[in-house]
Write a protein that holds these residues in place. Sequence first.
Motif, PDB file in Angstrom:
ATOM      1  N   PRO A 339       0.777  -1.421  -0.014  1.00 13.48           N
ATOM      2  CA  PRO A 339       0.165  -0.056  -0.052  1.00 13.48           C
ATOM      3  C   PRO A 339       0.903   1.399  -0.018  1.00 13.48           C
ATOM      4  O   PRO A 339       0.476   2.288  -0.539  1.00 13.48           O
ATOM      5  CB  PRO A 339      -0.700  -0.133   1.405  1.00 13.48           C
ATOM      6  CG  PRO A 339      -0.706  -1.620   1.402  1.00 13.48           C
ATOM      7  CD  PRO A 339       0.406  -2.209   1.056  1.00 13.48           C
ATOM      8  N   ASP A 340       1.857   1.199   0.683  1.00 17.50           N
ATOM      9  CA  ASP A 340       2.850   2.417   0.817  1.00 17.50           C
ATOM     10  C   ASP A 340       3.360   2.611  -0.696  1.00 17.50           C
ATOM     11  O   ASP A 340       3.421   4.012  -1.153  1.00 17.50           O
ATOM     12  CB  ASP A 340       4.187   2.269   1.312  1.00 17.50           C
ATOM     13  CG  ASP A 340       3.858   1.900   2.835  1.00 17.50           C
ATOM     14  OD1 ASP A 340       2.826   2.444   3.384  1.00 17.50           O
ATOM     15  OD2 ASP A 340       4.798   1.403   3.555  1.00 17.50           O
ATOM     16  N   VAL A 341       3.769   1.594  -1.593  1.00 18.29           N
ATOM     17  CA  VAL A 341       4.019   1.484  -3.037  1.00 18.29           C
ATOM     18  C   VAL A 341       2.935   2.264  -3.786  1.00 18.29           C
ATOM     19  O   VAL A 341       3.186   3.298  -4.844  1.00 18.29           O
ATOM     20  CB  VAL A 341       4.646   0.599  -3.558  1.00 18.29           C
ATOM     21  CG1 VAL A 341       5.106   0.648  -5.036  1.00 18.29           C
ATOM     22  CG2 VAL A 341       5.893  -0.001  -2.767  1.00 18.29           C
ATOM     23  N   VAL A 342       2.033   1.800  -3.467  1.00 19.29           N
ATOM     24  CA  VAL A 342       0.805   2.383  -4.486  1.00 19.29           C
ATOM     25  C   VAL A 342       0.383   3.780  -4.185  1.00 19.29           C
ATOM     26  O   VAL A 342       0.100   4.509  -5.041  1.00 19.29           O
ATOM     27  CB  VAL A 342      -0.568   1.485  -4.320  1.00 19.29           C
ATOM     28  CG1 VAL A 342      -1.887   1.952  -4.785  1.00 19.29           C
ATOM     29  CG2 VAL A 342      -0.305   0.063  -4.602  1.00 19.29           C
ATOM     30  N   GLU A 343       0.242   4.270  -2.928  1.00 20.75           N
ATOM     31  CA  GLU A 343      -0.220   5.443  -2.517  1.00 20.75           C
ATOM     32  C   GLU A 343       0.936   6.606  -3.034  1.00 20.75           C
ATOM     33  O   GLU A 343       0.650   7.623  -3.169  1.00 20.75           O
ATOM     34  CB  GLU A 343      -0.529   5.784  -1.089  1.00 20.75           C
ATOM     35  CG  GLU A 343      -1.829   5.100  -0.553  1.00 20.75           C
ATOM     36  CD  GLU A 343      -2.266   5.590   0.688  1.00 20.75           C
ATOM     37  OE1 GLU A 343      -1.556   5.856   1.497  1.00 20.75           O
ATOM     38  OE2 GLU A 343      -3.595   5.319   0.664  1.00 20.75           O
ATOM     39  N   SER A 344       2.104   6.172  -3.158  1.00 24.40           N
ATOM     40  CA  SER A 344       3.256   6.966  -3.522  1.00 24.40           C
ATOM     41  C   SER A 344       3.193   7.001  -5.076  1.00 24.40           C
ATOM     42  O   SER A 344       4.464   7.452  -5.544  1.00 24.40           O
ATOM     43  CB  SER A 344       4.483   6.373  -2.871  1.00 24.40           C
ATOM     44  OG  SER A 344       4.340   6.408  -1.391  1.00 24.40           O
ATOM     45  N   GLY A 345       2.447   6.517  -5.852  1.00 26.66           N
ATOM     46  CA  GLY A 345       2.426   6.373  -7.088  1.00 26.66           C
ATOM     47  C   GLY A 345       3.439   5.345  -7.662  1.00 26.66           C
ATOM     48  O   GLY A 345       3.891   5.618  -8.631  1.00 26.66           O
ATOM     49  N   GLY A 346       3.847   4.365  -6.941  1.00 23.99           N
ATOM     50  CA  GLY A 346       4.516   3.273  -7.604  1.00 23.99           C
ATOM     51  C   GLY A 346       4.143   2.177  -8.534  1.00 23.99           C
ATOM     52  O   GLY A 346       4.857   1.478  -9.089  1.00 23.99           O
ATOM     53  N   GLY A 347       2.706   2.410  -8.539  1.00 22.45           N
ATOM     54  CA  GLY A 347       2.328   1.453  -9.485  1.00 22.45           C
ATOM     55  C   GLY A 347       1.886   1.692 -11.065  1.00 22.45           C
ATOM     56  O   GLY A 347       2.057   3.112 -11.354  1.00 22.45           O
ATOM     57  N   GLU A 348       1.765   1.076 -12.086  1.00 21.89           N
ATOM     58  CA  GLU A 348       1.444   1.441 -13.439  1.00 21.89           C
ATOM     59  C   GLU A 348       0.300   2.417 -13.505  1.00 21.89           C
ATOM     60  O   GLU A 348      -0.797   2.124 -13.103  1.00 21.89           O
ATOM     61  CB  GLU A 348       1.350   0.384 -14.197  1.00 21.89           C
ATOM     62  CG  GLU A 348       0.906   0.557 -15.628  1.00 21.89           C
ATOM     63  CD  GLU A 348       2.381   1.050 -16.271  1.00 21.89           C
ATOM     64  OE1 GLU A 348       2.290   1.938 -17.413  1.00 21.89           O
ATOM     65  OE2 GLU A 348       3.482   0.817 -16.081  1.00 21.89           O
TER      66      GLU A 348
END
Length: 524
Positions: A339-348
């Motif tokens: 979830p940290d990665v997703v909220e920080s714009g880490g997903g495609e």
Amino acid sequence: MSAPTPHRPVLVVDFGAQYAQLIARRVREAKVYSEIVPHTMSVDAILAKDPAAIVLSGGPASVYADGAPAVDAALFDAGVPVFGICYGFQAMAAALGGTVAHTGAREYGGTPVRVDSEGTLLAGSPTEQTTWMSHGDAVHAAPAGFDVLATSPGSPVAAFEDRTRGLYGVQWHPEVKHSEFGQKALENFLYDGAGLAGDWTPGNVIADQVAAIREQVGDARVICGLSGGVDSSVAAALVQRAIGDQLTCVFVDHGLLRAGEAEQVETDFVASTGVRLKVVDAKQRFLDALAGVSDPETKRKIIGREFIRVFEDAAREVVAEAGAHGEDVKFLVQGTLYPDVVESGGGEGAANIKSHHNVGGLPDDLQFSLIEPLRALFKDEVRAVGLELGVPGTIVWRQPFPGPGLGIRIVGDITAERLETLRTADAIAREELTAAGLDREIWQCPVVLLADVRSVGVQGDGRTYGHPIVLRPVSSEDAMTADWTRLPYDVLAKISTRITNEVAEVNRVVLDVTSKPPGTIEWE
């Protein structure tokens, strides 16, 4: 994170869905390993990962619109079982010669579905069931060789399968709990359609990561940023399992901690694991860096930067204390979660909701290589790994607390006085929730100080002009979505009374009843 050798991954191809990470989570709940990959990945690259099965996620586009993501039909000829969901279902139909069109009758939310033929995918499902839909287009005709399994008022073809080719799909979102038999359909695909065993466990994660960490680190020295929270504690325990005394944990007391947290790290975690711990008092450093800053994104970036600078100083001291001349610390362990990665714009194509200090808040001149053994996991999976590693339950079941600490629970400038006000109020709330036996009933309860807001009150027969405190109790499974927790009124009343009586400068306590979305769990 890579799957252990015996567990080929189920790849979730992300077409920009808000639920892509939830699909991966549901696959793992079925004890099958999963990873998320972007829709821009080529078929050759996808197949190079040797997937056991593939799931095509939903997405916001229309398959017939210009520039819409498409699925290369070669994917369906590779002999790998494929399950299409919502947009992925429509993309599969379009790629194989079916008909997808705008119906004029959109379906959003709870939608009844009639099952005309169970097939493999819907085996064990009732004829009439409620599903969760979110679409304006629909499949009007299935591709040749497919059996139509179900229909809905707005979807002439709501589910289909070609068992011979191992291709399956549904218009609804089976990963969402509102789809009554969604998990059943997903498990039918995994177990019967793809022939998977369902034997992936936290133990597999540990074995895989121990091997990967040993290979990455070799005989180098490693430090871990230990906060005492669930994530960093489990990450530290996992790395210690892999490399033992090569690891030194660094606990940074940045002055943004809750009451008693430093003591908990030095007693509970160190006593149970025997890990080497270095404590750094950096309270004044962080206060100076944050002076006059009220913008939440700037706060996060400053905190992330200062953490790294402190870790760099600590790394040099670790080497000096060990007498290892010229032997630098090359690796930094972080308890980063998915979830940290997703909220920080880490997903495609993911939006940057807010920069987590350990992801988007890291400085560009970072001198360490990162070890993030939990980066692909959700919170409940991390807790399972922690229990497997023997991390104390007092830490494993601790409510989440953000790395930036109370710094992002003060709306306004951060000062030592405001931190003490919030720290006292937070301690009262935690004490009363624990006394009421509610610690395991809620996900977490951030306590927020609205430092830039004042309101008139009456205390001791006199007028006051104090700050409000916000209680934010929430329930969640993985922090990607959340709802506010309906706490008993008597507990809320006791918390409010104690805070307004015992905390100077506070004359009002309010309750945040916002779900996520639209609001994030933390205010900043």
